[in-house]
Design an enzyme around this catalytic site. Structure first.
Site, PDB file in Angstrom:
ATOM      1  N   ASP A  86      22.267  28.178  -6.557  1.00  0.00           N
ATOM      2  CA  ASP A  86      20.844  28.454  -6.343  1.00  0.00           C
ATOM      3  C   ASP A  86      20.178  28.583  -7.715  1.00  0.00           C
ATOM      4  O   ASP A  86      20.830  28.591  -8.757  1.00  0.00           O
ATOM      5  CB  ASP A  86      20.671  29.716  -5.497  1.00  0.00           C
ATOM      6  CG  ASP A  86      19.376  29.693  -4.679  1.00  0.00           C
ATOM      7  OD1 ASP A  86      18.405  29.029  -5.112  1.00  0.00           O
ATOM      8  OD2 ASP A  86      19.326  30.331  -3.614  1.00  0.00           O
TER       9      ASP A  86
ATOM     10  N   GLU B 217      11.418  35.127  -0.098  1.00  0.00           N
ATOM     11  CA  GLU B 217      12.594  35.756  -0.703  1.00  0.00           C
ATOM     12  C   GLU B 217      12.415  37.271  -0.859  1.00  0.00           C
ATOM     13  O   GLU B 217      11.939  37.939   0.055  1.00  0.00           O
ATOM     14  CB  GLU B 217      12.938  35.034  -2.007  1.00  0.00           C
ATOM     15  CG  GLU B 217      13.219  33.549  -1.781  1.00  0.00           C
ATOM     16  CD  GLU B 217      13.847  32.855  -2.953  1.00  0.00           C
ATOM     17  OE1 GLU B 217      14.717  33.430  -3.627  1.00  0.00           O
ATOM     18  OE2 GLU B 217      13.485  31.683  -3.198  1.00  0.00           O
TER      19      GLU B 217
END
Length: 632
Positions: free
Chosen positions: A312, A518
């Protein structure tokens, strides 16, 4: 005699020269560029030609805004990406995107071996970074449809819109199983139920194409120029962290891991998913970006995944606390764990220097580098990038076209969940009559395209207002649907006196969460932000009302439920708000079912079917079904 001897030497020299020339011709014949050769032969040939520097370059993914054609050529960069909101220019056209991607690609092709790069982007609910693209409901809404075939079609359309901008690779689908709605990424999850998530991996087939029945298991598959490489994420346990805290620790036994979080990866790999992205989170205290057991032993060896594993964004930096505290260690731990491509996305020279040192000093074996590069090259060969590295404009008209918006509208209709309909079963409020003297539309989310699309839309955190992309707000949809004689009054946050004096036949209140993504979406309270609750109270305490909740998860609604006559969960419906009005007014019936348990109070969380304390406001699978209304 001397003359004959000289002739003999000359002939020998000519023979040696001919042999050398033949050998040189064989060496210069680039087998890896021969599309008639099998992938493994081409990969073996290309790997054999590559220097360590070229191999490390292939393992790098950087942001477009720190790159240039010269950077691509000089450092042999394997991949570029656009992060959330990263675009060539504001409101860039498909041609702007194509021109940018091709310029970078030309830089890659001008390198010594001419290995094409792969360009990635977060297309998580349509091609959501791009102006005028079709924005589909977020995954939580698609989970409520229970319709894998619909999700497949959404994948096909998303791939076409991505290809319309010259891009080949999407960081989707998110196949997390969100076990706690306090998590800020819960809307990226199809369901808390692993079976529903597993069913929805059909989107992989939509994005990449239908894998042939005889295709070898675990090998990446991308079926032509209308398809893109997909990415199953975030491996593994991202949706199971304690209290839903993003990037935190998932504590779970092996049985739970395999039965809850693993099935969707098994299905995705069977469908030929090209890449898998690793989760920021930890599994029982071990950072997934450094978890050799789960990445190499389980994913690559046990599940026989042959595509490439990608980190990521700055994921390897976060192996240490604070992030980037010991970067050389982070490189060593992540690469040795089995990560193949690193989404840096900025500090590429530091990474190159660090990994070069680690290989030359035997901290990272060359066999690990070769495994990573072979996997990356396999995906690129599978995609046909060596044959057609440059994008053209054949698909530009696909972006945001009417047929795609109609599909998104269908998805909105099927995602809506009717949680309450009338004070009693004998007196339903929905469907609403299209013909009425005077109706009120209220709420912060009624006329806000950004709010109804949610995070990961144009910008990473989403946006507010109606100016950054195109679509239909719920208010506009209502006006489009009602009878021409019906007066529609819009007041975002009316007081009770305004409502009492309005003489309204009924009211539609549209409220919910503001956009987030997020960690910024982590929420331990899950309350609807003001003025949403005040709007509900002022309107629903005075006139019969339907409340439409626009949110990325179940939220606190019980305190207002008694005054609400009808309640609809609309999730984050995306750009096509007309789908909401289609069902509110009965052109289509409600069919959606909750893919998440709707709690009564926050202190019940986490709560799942089968728990001793399972006592929800609305259980998993709940949702009233209605029939389309007769022509009004």
């Amino acid at each position: 005699m001397e003359r004959l001897r000289n002739v003999g030497i000359l002939l020998m020299g000519i023979l040696v020269w001919c042999c050398m020339a033949t050998s040189t011709n064989a060496d210069t014949k680039m087998i890896y560029k021969d599309s008639n050769q099998p992938y493994n032969v081409r990969i073996k040939d290309l790997i054999g030609r590559m220097t360590l520097e070229e191999k490390i370059g292939q393992m790098i993914q950087i942001e477009r805004n720190v790159s240039s054609p010269e950077v691509m050529r000089k450092y042999f960069i394997g991949s570029l990406l656009s992060g959330g909101g990263s675009e060539p220019t504001p409101q860039a056209s498909p041609k702007d995107w194509i021109d940018m991607v091709n310029e970078f690609q030309k830089g890659s092709l001008s390198s010594r071996l001419g290995i094409p790069m792969i360009y990635g982007i977060d297309a998580v609910h349509g091609h959501n970074n791009v102006y005028k693209a079709t924005i589909f409901p977020h995954n939580i809404g698609l989970g409520a449809t229970r319709d894998p075939e619909l999700v497949n079609r959404i994948g096909v359309v998303t791939a076409l819109e991505v290809r319309a901008t010259g891009i080949h690779y999407v960081f989707a689908p998110c196949i997390a199983v969100c076990r706690d709605p306090r998590w800020g990424r819960c809307y990226e999850s199809y369901s808390e139920d692993p079976k529903i998530v597993q069913d929805m991996t059909e989107i992989v087939t939509g994005l990449q194409g239908q894998i042939p029945s005889s295709y070898p298991k675990g090998v990446p598959f991308v079926g032509g120029m209308k398809s893109v490489a997909a990415c199953a994420k975030h491996y593994i346990g991202d949706g199971g962290t304690t209290k839903g805290i993003n990037e935190n620790n998932t504590v779970i036994d092996n049985k739970g891991l395999l039965s809850i979080h693993m099935p969707s990866y098994v299905s995705s790999i069977r469908k030929g998913v090209a890449t898998v992205m690793i989760s920021y989170s930890s599994l029982n205290g071990v950072k997934m970006h450094a978890n050799y057991e789960m990445v190499t032993n389980f994913l690559k060896k046990n599940l026989r995944f042959k595509g490439f594993v990608i980190s990521d964004w700055e994921g390897i930096d976060r192996i240490t606390s604070p992030p980037h505290a010991n970067y050389k260690y982070s490189i060593e731990a992540s690469v040795n764990a089995g990560l193949d491509m690193i989404m840096l996305p900025y500090n590429y020279t530091e990474f190159i220097d660090g990994l070069t040192y680690l290989v030359k000093n035997n901290f990272v074996p060359m066999s690990r580098i070769d495994d990573a590069v072979k996997r990356i090259l396999l995906v690129k060969f599978t995609m046909g990038l060596f044959e057609k590295p440059l994008a053209d404009e054949r698909f530009v008209e696909q972006l945001g076209c009417e047929a795609h918006r109609e599909l998104a509208r269908e998805a909105v209709r099927k995602s809506l969940v009717l949680l309450k309909n009338g004070k009693s079963a004998d007196a339903p409020l929905l469907p609403l009559p299209k013909k009425a003297s005077n109706i009120l539309v209220a709420g912060s989310h009624a006329d806000n395209l950004g709010y109804q699309c949610g995070g990961w839309t144009i910008k990473w955190m989403g946006f507010s207002g109606n100016n950054l992309t195109t679509g239909t707000t719920i208010l506009t949809a209502i006006k489009n649907t009602v009878d021409p004689t019906t007066k529609v009054v819009y007041n975002e946050n009316p007081d009770a006196e305004f409502v009492k004096s309005g003489g309204f036949s009924y009211a539609i209140v549209v409220v919910g969460e503001h956009p987030y993504a997020e960690t910024k979406g982590d929420n331990l309270n899950l309350t609807i932000p003001e003025p949403g609750p005040s709007t509900i109270t002022n309107v629903c305490g005075t006139v019969k009302c339907v409340v439409v909740v626009v949110s990325g998860r179940p939220v606190v609604i019980q305190p207002y439920l008694a005054s609400i006559e009808a309640l609809v969960a609309a999730w984050l419906p995306g750009s096509e708000g007309q789908g909401v009005a289609d069902v509110l007014f009965g052109d289509f019936g409600f069919t959606g079912k909750l893919s998440f348990t709707w709690f009564k109070t926050i202190d019940q969380l986490p709560m799942h079917v089968g728990d001793p304390h399972y006592d929800p406001l609305f259980p998993l699978g709940f949702g009233f079904t209605t029939q389309p209304a007769k022509a009004q």
